[in-house]
Design a protein around this motif. Structure first.
Motif, short mmCIF file in Angstrom:
data_model
loop_
_atom_site.label_atom_id
_atom_site.label_comp_id
_atom_site.label_asym_id
_atom_site.label_seq_id
_atom_site.Cartn_x
_atom_site.Cartn_y
_atom_site.Cartn_z
N LYS A 122 0.91 -1.16 -0.14
CA LYS A 122 -0.07 -0.23 -0.09
C LYS A 122 0.71 1.24 0.18
N GLY A 123 0.27 2.11 -0.43
CA GLY A 123 0.82 3.65 -0.40
C GLY A 123 1.92 3.86 -1.49
N TYR A 124 2.24 5.13 -1.65
CA TYR A 124 3.13 5.64 -2.68
C TYR A 124 4.18 6.66 -1.99
N ILE A 125 5.41 6.14 -2.14
CA ILE A 125 6.46 7.11 -1.46
C ILE A 125 7.53 7.30 -2.36
N THR A 138 2.57 0.52 -5.21
CA THR A 138 1.78 -0.75 -5.55
C THR A 138 1.58 -1.47 -6.94
#
Length: 290
Positions: A122-125, A138
């Motif tokens: 999960k998420g985007y960094i 993801t």
């Protein structure tokens, strides 16, 4: 601990019980993988007998890792960079399951940074570690055109096959990108990101062509205001009806006309006005920008 190897072991329970791990040992591995608190007895087992078995399996895993690399666009890559990409994948493989290296690092003599994509749940960094540009995303986000484009020239430890997901662009997004792209060219920006984005979207939506990073780099180097202006006209025609374009741009042209009277230099404003007039009125009604 090599988490990539651990996940592979846990996914094949019947292969490892009881030949390599006891049921209790396998239970401890599951708890560790799920980040659950271990009892003192479980910790002792993990860091003694279980760890020795994992180290042995990890050794065999490294020996066979050459078979686990996947290449896309290998013909575009600088040979020595491929080996460097493999080493970086192994570096992050200890903590993450799916990784791929992409970007100009693989195909260009000069590069700004090294793009390393890491698949997460999960998420985007995005973050930097020296020259390494780490992008955590993801599987779902990987389907976006920009990431599928990056994967067209890449070294990975998994097969990057996913359906491409396109989205409908908004009028304000396209116009803003075009304006930024023209200003980038006027300012001789070293990295014209908006121009790249406009060229990429034009090729994808108007020509159904997903550019790889090298192709995009080459087209961006050759672009000019005329090419970008033609690109935005085709994109607007692709996404919106003639009536909608006429109504919205007709209003905007009035705003540009007033701005041209008040702002100098105004070369860019005159160019925007001419481009939109050509689109809604036809080439016969061009505005001189000399």
């Amino acid at each position: 601990m090599n988490l990539y190897l651990l996940k592979k072991i846990l996914s094949k329970e019947s292969m490892f019980i009881p030949l390599i791990f006891t049921r209790k040992q396998f239970f401890v591995l599951k708890k560790y993988n799920n980040k659950k608190k271990l009892s003192n007895a479980e910790k002792k087992a993990l860091y003694t007998s279980i760890k020795k078995k994992l180290n042995a399996l990890n050794y065999l895993h490294r020996e066979s890792s050459e078979k686990e690399y996947f290449f896309q666009g290998k013909e575009n890559m600088i040979t020595k960079r491929i080996e460097e990409a493999k080493r970086m994948i192994e570096e992050y493989r200890k903590d993450y399951e799916k990784i791929f290296v992409s970007g100009s690092f693989l195909f260009s003599g000069k590069y700004h940074d090294i793009d390393i994509f890491i698949i997460t749940k999960k998420g985007y960094i995005e973050k930097f570690e020296g020259k390494k540009h780490l992008i955590f995303l993801t599987e779902k986000k990987l389907a976006q055109p920009i990431f599928q484009s990056a994967a067209l020239i890449s070294v990975s430890n998994f097969s990057i096959h996913t359906a491409l997901v396109k989205k409908k662009m908004k009028l304000i997004e396209l116009i803003s990108t075009y304006h930024e792209a023209i200003i980038e060219l006027m300012m001789y920006e070293e990295k014209p990101e908006a121009a790249r984005r406009l060229i990429f979207d034009y090729e994808l939506y108007c020509k159904n062509n997903l550019l790889n990073p090298k192709q995009l780099q080459e087209k961006t180097k050759k672009t000019n205001t005329k090419i970008l202006s033609e690109n935005i006209k085709e994109l607007l025609k692709h996404f919106f009806s003639k009536n909608y374009i006429y109504v919205e741009l007709h209003k905007y042209i009035k705003t540009l006309t007033e701005s041209i009277k008040k702002i100098t230099p105004n070369f860019h404003l005159k160019l925007f006005k001419r481009t939109y007039e050509e689109l809604i009125y036809g080439a016969a009604k061009k505005l001189s920008i000399d």
